[in-house]
Design an enzyme around this catalytic site. Structure first.
Site, PDB file in Angstrom:
ATOM      1  N   GLY A  22       0.859  -1.182  -0.103  1.00  0.00           N
ATOM      2  CA  GLY A  22       0.009  -0.093  -0.046  1.00  0.00           C
ATOM      3  C   GLY A  22       0.784   1.158   0.217  1.00  0.00           C
ATOM      4  O   GLY A  22       1.981   1.257   0.144  1.00  0.00           O
ATOM      5  N   ASN A  23       0.088   2.371  -0.230  1.00  0.00           N
ATOM      6  CA  ASN A  23       0.957   3.743  -0.161  1.00  0.00           C
ATOM      7  C   ASN A  23       1.768   3.835   1.098  1.00  0.00           C
ATOM      8  O   ASN A  23       2.731   4.724   1.234  1.00  0.00           O
ATOM      9  CB  ASN A  23      -0.076   4.845  -0.213  1.00  0.00           C
ATOM     10  CG  ASN A  23      -0.573   4.938  -1.801  1.00  0.00           C
ATOM     11  OD1 ASN A  23       0.114   4.783  -2.770  1.00  0.00           O
ATOM     12  ND2 ASN A  23      -1.777   4.499  -1.883  1.00  0.00           N
TER      13      ASN A  23
ATOM     14  N   ASN B  70       1.958   1.348   4.051  1.00  0.00           N
ATOM     15  CA  ASN B  70       2.796   0.203   4.444  1.00  0.00           C
ATOM     16  C   ASN B  70       2.641  -0.883   3.367  1.00  0.00           C
ATOM     17  O   ASN B  70       1.712  -1.029   2.792  1.00  0.00           O
ATOM     18  CB  ASN B  70       2.128  -0.497   5.951  1.00  0.00           C
ATOM     19  CG  ASN B  70       2.280   0.652   6.986  1.00  0.00           C
ATOM     20  OD1 ASN B  70       3.224   0.948   7.465  1.00  0.00           O
ATOM     21  ND2 ASN B  70       1.210   1.159   7.784  1.00  0.00           N
ATOM     22  N   ILE B  71       3.525  -1.949   3.672  1.00  0.00           N
ATOM     23  CA  ILE B  71       3.627  -3.243   2.887  1.00  0.00           C
ATOM     24  C   ILE B  71       3.141  -4.323   4.044  1.00  0.00           C
ATOM     25  O   ILE B  71       4.056  -4.408   4.972  1.00  0.00           O
ATOM     26  CB  ILE B  71       4.900  -3.483   2.198  1.00  0.00           C
ATOM     27  CG1 ILE B  71       5.224  -2.288   1.156  1.00  0.00           C
ATOM     28  CG2 ILE B  71       4.743  -4.794   1.468  1.00  0.00           C
ATOM     29  CD1 ILE B  71       6.374  -2.516   0.318  1.00  0.00           C
ATOM     30  N   VAL B  72       2.412  -5.107   3.831  1.00  0.00           N
ATOM     31  CA  VAL B  72       1.945  -6.182   4.738  1.00  0.00           C
ATOM     32  C   VAL B  72       2.258  -7.553   3.854  1.00  0.00           C
ATOM     33  O   VAL B  72       2.227  -7.599   2.832  1.00  0.00           O
ATOM     34  CB  VAL B  72       0.452  -6.234   4.960  1.00  0.00           C
ATOM     35  CG1 VAL B  72       0.290  -7.463   5.900  1.00  0.00           C
ATOM     36  CG2 VAL B  72       0.036  -4.967   5.554  1.00  0.00           C
TER      37      VAL B  72
ATOM     38  N   GLY C 200      -7.615   0.499  -8.196  1.00  0.00           N
ATOM     39  CA  GLY C 200      -6.325   0.112  -7.447  1.00  0.00           C
ATOM     40  C   GLY C 200      -6.664  -1.424  -7.383  1.00  0.00           C
ATOM     41  O   GLY C 200      -7.826  -1.944  -6.881  1.00  0.00           O
TER      42      GLY C 200
ATOM     43  N   ASP D  82      -5.808  -2.725  -4.303  1.00  0.00           N
ATOM     44  CA  ASP D  82      -6.641  -3.118  -3.320  1.00  0.00           C
ATOM     45  C   ASP D  82      -8.123  -3.287  -3.332  1.00  0.00           C
ATOM     46  O   ASP D  82      -8.682  -3.997  -2.643  1.00  0.00           O
ATOM     47  CB  ASP D  82      -5.866  -1.990  -2.105  1.00  0.00           C
ATOM     48  CG  ASP D  82      -6.245  -0.716  -2.553  1.00  0.00           C
ATOM     49  OD1 ASP D  82      -6.307  -0.456  -3.662  1.00  0.00           O
ATOM     50  OD2 ASP D  82      -6.029   0.429  -1.897  1.00  0.00           O
ATOM     51  N   ARG D  83      -8.569  -2.093  -4.013  1.00  0.00           N
ATOM     52  CA  ARG D  83      -9.670  -2.078  -4.168  1.00  0.00           C
ATOM     53  C   ARG D  83     -10.638  -3.264  -4.789  1.00  0.00           C
ATOM     54  O   ARG D  83     -11.487  -3.989  -4.577  1.00  0.00           O
ATOM     55  CB  ARG D  83     -10.087  -0.756  -5.012  1.00  0.00           C
ATOM     56  CG  ARG D  83      -9.852   0.142  -4.084  1.00  0.00           C
ATOM     57  CD  ARG D  83     -10.240   1.822  -4.746  1.00  0.00           C
ATOM     58  NE  ARG D  83     -11.334   2.072  -4.509  1.00  0.00           N
ATOM     59  CZ  ARG D  83     -11.627   3.140  -5.005  1.00  0.00           C
ATOM     60  NH1 ARG D  83     -11.253   4.203  -5.713  1.00  0.00           N
ATOM     61  NH2 ARG D  83     -13.173   3.597  -4.734  1.00  0.00           N
TER      62      ARG D  83
ATOM     63  N   ASP E 242     -12.693   0.986   3.021  1.00  0.00           N
ATOM     64  CA  ASP E 242     -11.384   0.594   3.493  1.00  0.00           C
ATOM     65  C   ASP E 242     -10.612   1.799   3.931  1.00  0.00           C
ATOM     66  O   ASP E 242     -10.523   3.001   3.512  1.00  0.00           O
ATOM     67  CB  ASP E 242     -10.428   0.190   2.237  1.00  0.00           C
ATOM     68  CG  ASP E 242      -8.998  -0.493   2.549  1.00  0.00           C
ATOM     69  OD1 ASP E 242      -8.595  -0.146   3.522  1.00  0.00           O
ATOM     70  OD2 ASP E 242      -8.594  -1.114   1.814  1.00  0.00           O
TER      71      ASP E 242
END
Length: 258
Positions: A8-9, A11-13, A108, A110-111, A130
């Site tokens: 993500g913008n 954090n990276i999980v 995106g 994520d969406r 979200d």
């Protein structure tokens, strides 16, 4: 095991997933300049702390809204896990849902992943909220098609902009207010009321407008780290799904015969 990477913008999980269950997860601040070598030094230590190793990873899938971060994450998978990673929305991991919007190529990752997971877990028409760097509202119809949505500044982004633009305002931590009063007696309290209750009002107002436009019964799903914070003071959500994006990556990877 699957290593699902949600870039993500902010954090990276990284999450280890097996049989649909998240076994471990870790996050690191997003920095497109971070190399595969840097990632693996950090990740190996965390794998070891949770009782896993590099050899436990058999597949990797990456979903990213930060294009510049993709290359080094692909190198991480290929160099250290010795697998060719899937990239959500590309090649073998092309989206399995319809995008009923004017610019489907701009949705995106994520969406899209949230839409996939939400439709797999809940029936009927859905609104997925979200709480990330931006706060997004996505509409998914009963067939699983992505119909569009809303993008608003994330609550931390809004607070940062307020503090940066007003020289005398202090930085405050986001938290649920101690009571329901909206009359602040200190500067910090007034800021917290404005940001927190302002966001609650936005959530409830936009959800109501979306429901009216959809015109059918709708399930509202909240995801992201701050979803639980807002759930304390609104009944706008029908369900909290904190790991929706990772679950979407797992569902997408499970569809592919490798």
């Amino acid at each position: 095991m699957l290593l699902a990477i949600d870039a993500g913008n902010t954090n990276i999980v990284f999450a280890l997933v097996k049989d649909g269950e998240i076994r471990a997860r870790w996050r690191i601040a997003t920095d497109p300049r971070r190399t595969a070598d840097e990632y693996v030094v950090w990740l190996r230590q965390l794998l070891d702390l949770d009782g896993y190793g590099v050899d436990d990873v058999s597949d990797v899938i990456i979903g990213t809204v930060v294009p510049r971060a993709l290359h080094n994450l692909q190198v991480l998978a290929e160099k250290y896990f010795r697998v060719t990673p899937l990239v959500a929305g590309q090649g073998a991991a092309e989206w399995p849902i319809a995008f009923d919007v004017d610019e489907p190529y701009n949705v995106g990752a994520d969406r899209a992943l949230n839409a996939i997971a939400a439709h797999a877990k809940h029936k009927g028409d859905l609104i997925v909220i979200d709480f990330g760097t931006a706060t997004t509202f996505d509409v998914v119809d009963f067939t699983g098609a992505y119909k569009g949505g809303i993008i608003a500044p994330g609550i931390n982004l809004s607070l940062d902009a307020l503090v940066q633009a007003a020289a005398k305002l202090p930085r405050v931590a986001i938290s649920a207010p101690e009571d329901n009063s909206v009359v602040g007696r200190t500067t910090e309290r007034q800021m917290l009321i404005g940001v927190y209750w302002g966001y609650v009002a936005m959530i409830e107002g936009l959800v109501q407008r979306l429901k009216s436009e959809i015109g059918r019964p709708v399930t509202v799903i909240a995801t992201g780290g701050l979803a639980v914070l807002f759930d304390k003071h609104t009944d706008a959500f029908d369900a909290i799904e904190p790991d929706l994006t990772i679950q979407g990556l797992d569902i997408l990877a499970s569809r592919i015969d490798r």
